[in-house]
Design an enzyme around this catalytic site. Structure first.
Site: not given
Length: 800
Positions: A409, A458
């Site tokens: 993440h 991301c």
């Protein structure tokens, strides 16, 4: 010992089959293996085996086919050790199996094929003869292909062609035993390239040329433009195959030791008079000396305008010759290559991921082929990530190539990217994460030859984090960023019941071995990703670079001055414990082996190699591991690797064992001590009765545990990579929450892409694998041609 080798024979004269068998025995025999042998030799001081030598042998386990025993025996042989000395040492060691390896072989090759150089159209003959205790059979191979009708001791080819050149080898079989001969190189000279010289008759046998070293192919004079390829060729026929050394203006040309001299992108510094020295069988001769002229590509003044001259025209007379269009850089190299790969997937407070494990595993294998010293880690907390990066930074020095890859993440705010540890709270902020630009700033200070940062995460805005960073990177010419996705976009992984790569690494791993500038490699990856229907328009690789030189991951390593202590520690971070055999009072013997799936994931396997005849029941298992490893007893001592979660190594592990997977070795504070229990029952016992024997095992600190990443964040460490006023030393939120609370999203956000709970409920669930003994494929049926538009709906966010 009549059947043994001659005691006076040099240790380095041991044949490869016997040497390999001996090394295998010494490598896998704890207590009576190579380490104890080295200690015995060192005690006598005859052959001067010291601690540095033993350390050198130990580091051989880091190489794919490295053998500490082979290194030790080589050092002993170089210092005068004979087979007799080795026999005496093995007697002192008490290793009868190793002594048996020195017995006279069942099969022995007495005539080896010899390399040869000959002309097209002539006859080739290679010989291989062996003696054995039963009839001997032969089979010749060219590289890996069988030679048709090559089942005789003599390999004969009439009228040989250039395509027949290459490397030949003969496999000799004797009953259940076989040996390979040494390789023989066949160099075929093409007479069409000859410019004078001695040309034997086509039917002449090569043996008749022995003792008459004649040049058959002469080099030709060359006139080239700067930037063209210089090619010179010379050659003689004869056996043994000749050795070549090219000279320019009377001085040897470095590394020009082949029959053909090729210099791509020649400059004017390469012009001069060339000839080649040829040595074969004690004879020496020279080719003709030829002149090589290399003219500049110039700009010619025509009617006041500057125009380039044609490639095949020299600028003569009034043209301007002081402007050179082509310049050739020197060979670039690294003083060392180190890589840190981090894959976070088992998040405590956020959606789970799957692909980072496969991505880190595959990249580790590729980078090690490029001579990188790789440490690969899964599921790190904030403190562990900071300490791992700190250890990585200690290895960076002038000229080093450093590569850091992160999958997990992440987010990006105000131009700064942040990597999210597995213990980050929900919602997380910069104080709980690592700032990429700040780490890169510390990498720059090391004056490394190349800094590569690959981020597979991301880059969406984190609206819960309102802090602003002002990390200013100074201008350098050695930075390459590879973002798996563009700014304010997500990165994806495919939803699959099997283990597959993320989209970025799916294409990256196919390009990393290309001998091209690293930015060219990433450009090609970007093009590959652009053709991928499943993510077209959703994910695109972004490359940022200030690289002004042709730095490539394939550049050679020429070691320079480094911090040897930290370099050795990094190397030991993936050093496995030695396999061992445990003997129990009942007479049973258990083998305990180890494999590394990652630098912080150890796989143990146990196997009963000797079972007492009076025991009807005989079972062995490992137990009582340190509490910090948090090993679930229900996932230990499984009959298949897959049952323990080992999918990537399952095909390479031995069969018919019990397997245990130990994760998070970075949390290990002391030596890894555990128990091996043996449970047995005899016929005289009741059905429910049994006896247990226990042996305690201490394997020290294996793999990454040596680096003590569990310690509190160190002063002046990567903690400084998040320079915000409220940055704590520890995460202020409890780190043992396993629920996945829903995120609060501000208005206007695309919840279908950012909130996984709004999509298919099973998309993050770990699907059970079928119980089988085979390896789970890393890539399933997701080739580019097969993944069409229908797969777009199966995408899940890689790192929301």
């Amino acid at each position: 010992m009549a059947e043994s080798l001659e005691r006076s024979a040099k240790l380095n004269s041991l044949k490869e089959p016997a040497l390999k068998k001996l090394c295998d025995v010494l490598d896998r025999t704890p207590g009576k293996g190579w380490r104890r042998l080295g200690e015995i030799v060192a005690e006598e001081r005859r052959f001067k085996i010291g601690p540095d030598d033993m350390e050198m042998c130990s580091l051989k386990v880091l190489q794919p086919d490295g053998s500490p025993s082979r290194m030790l025996l080589r050092l002993m042989g170089e210092r005068g050790c004979t087979c007799g000395h080795l026999m005496d040492y093995l007697h002192m060691l008490g290793n009868t199996e190793a002594l048996h390896c020195l017995k006279a072989p069942v099969l022995q090759i007495i005539i080896q094929p010899q390399s040869v150089s000959l002309l097209c159209g002539h006859n080739l003959r290679l010989s291989c003869h062996a003696v054995g205790q039963s009839p001997v059979q032969y089979q010749w191979f060219k590289s890996k292909e069988e030679v048709p009708n090559g089942s005789c001791p003599e390999l004969a080819i009439s009228g040989i062609h250039v395509k027949d050149g290459g490397f030949y080898i003969c496999r000799v079989n004797c009953g259940d035993t076989f040996q390979f001969s040494q390789w023989a190189q066949v160099d075929v000279l093409d007479v069409s390239t000859s410019c004078g010289g001695f040309l034997p008759n086509p039917g002449q046998n090569i043996q008749s040329l022995a003792g008459r070293l004649k040049v058959a192919v002469q080099p030709r004079p060359q006139q080239l433009l700067v930037g063209a390829t210089l090619q010179l060729e010379g050659g003689v026929v004869g056996r043994p195959i000749p050795r070549y050394q090219w000279h320019r203006d009377g001085a040897p040309v470095p590394d020009a030791t082949r029959r053909k001299l090729t210099i791509p992108n020649a400059t004017q510094d390469h012009q001069g008079r060339y000839r080649c020295e040829i040595i074969s069988g004690g004879e020496r001769t020279w080719t003709n000396e030829v002149e090589v002229v290399i003219a500049p590509r110039t700009l010619v003044q025509i009617s006041g305008a500057m125009e380039c001259s044609e490639d095949d025209v020299y600028a003569i007379g009034g043209g301007s010759t002081d402007f050179l269009l082509n310049s050739i850089p020197e060979q670039l190299y690294a003083t060392d290559k180190v890589a840190l790969l981090i894959g976070n997937l088992s998040y405590q407070n956020h959606p789970q991921l799957k692909a980072p494990m496969v991505d880190v595993y595959d990249l580790t294998n590729v980078l090690r082929q490029l001579d990188f010293k790789v440490v690969s880690l899964l599921d790190l907390t904030e403190s562990e990530m900071r300490n791992a990066v700190h250890q990585f930074l200690l290895l960076l020095h002038k000229g080093v190539y450093g590569l850091l890859y992160y999958a997990g993440h992440g987010y990006e705010n105000y131009g700064n990217s942040f990597m999210v540890p597995v213990d980050a709270p929900n919602p997380y902020r910069s104080a709980n994460c690592l700032c990429v630009q700040s780490i890169l700033m510390l990498m720059q200070e090391k004056e490394t030859g190349l800094n590569v940062f690959l981020l597979d995460m991301c880059r969406k805005r984190n609206f819960h984090d309102d802090s602003t960073h002002n990390v200013i990177l100074r201008v350098t010419a050695n930075i390459v960023f590879g973002y798996a996705t563009c700014q304010d976009a997500e990165a994806f992984e495919l939803s699959s019941s099997s283990f597959t790569n993320g989209v970025f690494v799916k294409f990256l791993k196919k390009r990393l071995l290309d001998d091209e500038k690293i930015t060219v490699v990433l450009d090609r990856v970007a093009e590959d990703m652009g053709q991928f229907d499943a993510t077209r328009g959703k994910q695109a690789l972004e490359i940022r670079s200030s690289l002004s030189e042709r730095r490539a991951l394939t550049d050679p390593v020429l070691p320079g001055p480094t911090d040897l202590l930290h370099s050795q520690q990094w190397a030991k971070a993936h050093e496995l414990p030695e396999s061992m055999y445990l003997d129990f009072e009942c007479g049973a013997q258990i083998k305990l082996g180890f494999a590394a799936e990652f630098s912080n994931v150890l796989v143990m396997y146990t196997h009963i190699v000797r079972k007492p005849p009076d025991l009807l029941l005989c079972q062995a298992h490992v137990t009582d591991f340190p509490q910090e490893l948090d090993v679930d007893p229900k996932e230990m001592n499984k009959t298949t690797p897959e049952d323990t979660g080992v999918y990537l190594l399952s095909s390479s592990l031995p069969q018919h064992c019990l397997y245990t997977r130990l994760c998070s070795l970075q949390k290990l504070k002391e030596e890894l001590v555990f128990n091996v229990c043996l449970r047995g029952a005899t016929a005289a016992m009741d059905a429910d009765d049994s006896v247990c024997w226990t042996e305690s095992v201490d394997i020290g600190k294996p793999l990454i545990a040596r680096l003590d990443l569990h310690q509190a964040t160190r002063p002046n460490s990567c903690l400084l990579t998040c320079p915000v006023p409220h940055s704590p030393n520890r995460n202020p939120v409890a780190r043992h929450q396993h629920q996945h609370p829903h995120l609060d999203h501000p208005p206007g956000q695309d919840h279908s892409r950012l909130a996984p709970q709004h999509r298919r409920p099973d998309i993050y669930e770990h699907e059970q694998m079928g119980a089988c003994g085979s390896s789970i494929p890393i890539e399933a049926s997701d080739d580019i041609d097969e993944l069409q538009t229908a797969f777009i709906n199966s995408l899940q966010l890689r790192h929301p």
